[in-house]
Design a protein around this motif. Sequence first.
Motif, PDB file in Angstrom:
ATOM      1  N   UNK A 185      -1.823   2.150 -10.672  1.00  0.00           N
ATOM      2  CA  UNK A 185      -2.169   0.881 -10.054  1.00  0.00           C
ATOM      3  C   UNK A 185      -1.682   0.914  -8.623  1.00  0.00           C
ATOM      4  N   UNK A 186      -2.622   0.956  -7.715  1.00  0.00           N
ATOM      5  CA  UNK A 186      -2.339   0.873  -6.292  1.00  0.00           C
ATOM      6  C   UNK A 186      -2.582  -0.564  -5.839  1.00  0.00           C
ATOM      7  N   UNK A 187      -2.244  -0.835  -4.610  1.00  0.00           N
ATOM      8  CA  UNK A 187      -2.455  -2.146  -4.000  1.00  0.00           C
ATOM      9  C   UNK A 187      -3.904  -2.607  -4.152  1.00  0.00           C
ATOM     10  N   UNK A 188      -4.848  -1.687  -3.999  1.00  0.00           N
ATOM     11  CA  UNK A 188      -6.269  -2.065  -4.013  1.00  0.00           C
ATOM     12  C   UNK A 188      -6.962  -1.766  -5.353  1.00  0.00           C
ATOM     13  N   UNK A 189      -6.208  -1.695  -6.436  1.00  0.00           N
ATOM     14  CA  UNK A 189      -6.821  -1.448  -7.748  1.00  0.00           C
ATOM     15  C   UNK A 189      -7.788  -2.594  -8.071  1.00  0.00           C
ATOM     16  N   UNK A 190      -9.005  -2.280  -8.492  1.00  0.00           N
ATOM     17  CA  UNK A 190     -10.009  -3.331  -8.693  1.00  0.00           C
ATOM     18  C   UNK A 190      -9.697  -4.313  -9.826  1.00  0.00           C
ATOM     19  N   UNK A 224       0.810  -1.215   0.000  1.00  0.00           N
ATOM     20  CA  UNK A 224       0.000   0.000   0.000  1.00  0.00           C
ATOM     21  C   UNK A 224       0.842   1.263   0.000  1.00  0.00           C
ATOM     22  N   UNK A 225       2.167   1.114   0.137  1.00  0.00           N
ATOM     23  CA  UNK A 225       3.006   2.302   0.260  1.00  0.00           C
ATOM     24  C   UNK A 225       3.637   2.736  -1.061  1.00  0.00           C
ATOM     25  N   UNK A 226       3.176   2.173  -2.191  1.00  0.00           N
ATOM     26  CA  UNK A 226       3.673   2.613  -3.490  1.00  0.00           C
ATOM     27  C   UNK A 226       2.605   2.385  -4.549  1.00  0.00           C
ATOM     28  N   UNK A 227       2.805   2.984  -5.697  1.00  0.00           N
ATOM     29  CA  UNK A 227       1.894   2.836  -6.827  1.00  0.00           C
ATOM     30  C   UNK A 227       2.724   2.682  -8.094  1.00  0.00           C
ATOM     31  N   UNK A 228       2.105   2.177  -9.157  1.00  0.00           N
ATOM     32  CA  UNK A 228       2.811   1.936 -10.411  1.00  0.00           C
ATOM     33  C   UNK A 228       2.053   2.540 -11.590  1.00  0.00           C
ATOM     34  N   UNK A 229       2.811   2.948 -12.600  1.00  0.00           N
ATOM     35  CA  UNK A 229       2.271   3.452 -13.856  1.00  0.00           C
ATOM     36  C   UNK A 229       2.594   2.449 -14.964  1.00  0.00           C
ATOM     37  N   UNK A 230       1.654   1.656 -15.419  1.00  0.00           N
ATOM     38  CA  UNK A 230       1.895   0.797 -16.578  1.00  0.00           C
ATOM     39  C   UNK A 230       2.014   1.655 -17.843  1.00  0.00           C
ATOM     40  N   UNK A 290       5.915  -1.810 -20.257  1.00  0.00           N
ATOM     41  CA  UNK A 290       6.847  -1.392 -19.206  1.00  0.00           C
ATOM     42  C   UNK A 290       6.045  -0.729 -18.090  1.00  0.00           C
ATOM     43  N   UNK A 291       6.719  -0.381 -17.028  1.00  0.00           N
ATOM     44  CA  UNK A 291       6.059   0.304 -15.914  1.00  0.00           C
ATOM     45  C   UNK A 291       7.113   0.934 -15.022  1.00  0.00           C
ATOM     46  N   UNK A 292       6.659   1.864 -14.227  1.00  0.00           N
ATOM     47  CA  UNK A 292       7.507   2.426 -13.174  1.00  0.00           C
ATOM     48  C   UNK A 292       6.669   2.577 -11.927  1.00  0.00           C
ATOM     49  N   UNK A 293       7.312   2.421 -10.777  1.00  0.00           N
ATOM     50  CA  UNK A 293       6.618   2.488  -9.495  1.00  0.00           C
ATOM     51  C   UNK A 293       7.246   3.578  -8.635  1.00  0.00           C
ATOM     52  N   UNK A 294       6.422   4.175  -7.786  1.00  0.00           N
ATOM     53  CA  UNK A 294       6.866   5.304  -6.958  1.00  0.00           C
ATOM     54  C   UNK A 294       6.270   5.186  -5.560  1.00  0.00           C
ATOM     55  N   UNK A 295       6.990   5.655  -4.609  1.00  0.00           N
ATOM     56  CA  UNK A 295       6.527   5.656  -3.218  1.00  0.00           C
ATOM     57  C   UNK A 295       5.389   6.642  -3.072  1.00  0.00           C
ATOM     58  N   UNK A 296       4.367   6.257  -2.337  1.00  0.00           N
ATOM     59  CA  UNK A 296       3.289   7.189  -2.015  1.00  0.00           C
ATOM     60  C   UNK A 296       3.855   8.316  -1.181  1.00  0.00           C
ATOM     61  N   UNK A 297       3.356   9.502  -1.400  1.00  0.00           N
ATOM     62  CA  UNK A 297       3.782  10.627  -0.572  1.00  0.00           C
ATOM     63  C   UNK A 297       2.570  11.475  -0.257  1.00  0.00           C
TER      64      UNK A 297
END
Length: 134
Positions: free
Chosen positions: A101-106, A74-80, A122-129
């Motif tokens: 895309x977060x942890x709880x993406x449906x 839950x502490x990060x999200x990703x951009x596909x 591809x994708x990149x992920x980032x820490x939630x802030x």
Amino acid sequence: MQLFGIITSIIAASASVSALPKPNVAKREAGGVLLCQGANATGKCHYETFALDECHDMPEAFYRNTKTFAPDGEDFYCWPRVSKCSDICKSPTGCTFGGTFYFNHPHKYDISKISWDKSISSFDCHKNSTTNSY
């Protein structure tokens, strides 16, 4: 009488098992993503903790062939993305899913429902802030 003995043995065994120490389970690190070729984490799967703030090309077996794209924290999200990391996006509407895309993406366990199973490259992920205004 034998039934009583069996029941006593079962109770004694379960009590001794519950008294065992719990194994140490490592806390998941930010950036863990489960990729599977099938929906609902089926078929060929790959799990890896990816570095944050970096673009990652999909592993070859999952390039435009992924139905499960599941960040596990839950502490990060990703951009596909629809293109490889080295490609320059030329689409007027952008080259990402249009949302994160977060942890709880449906749809993280079946991205074919949003027609991304044959697009994700591809994708990149980032820490939630969060920001505080004082």
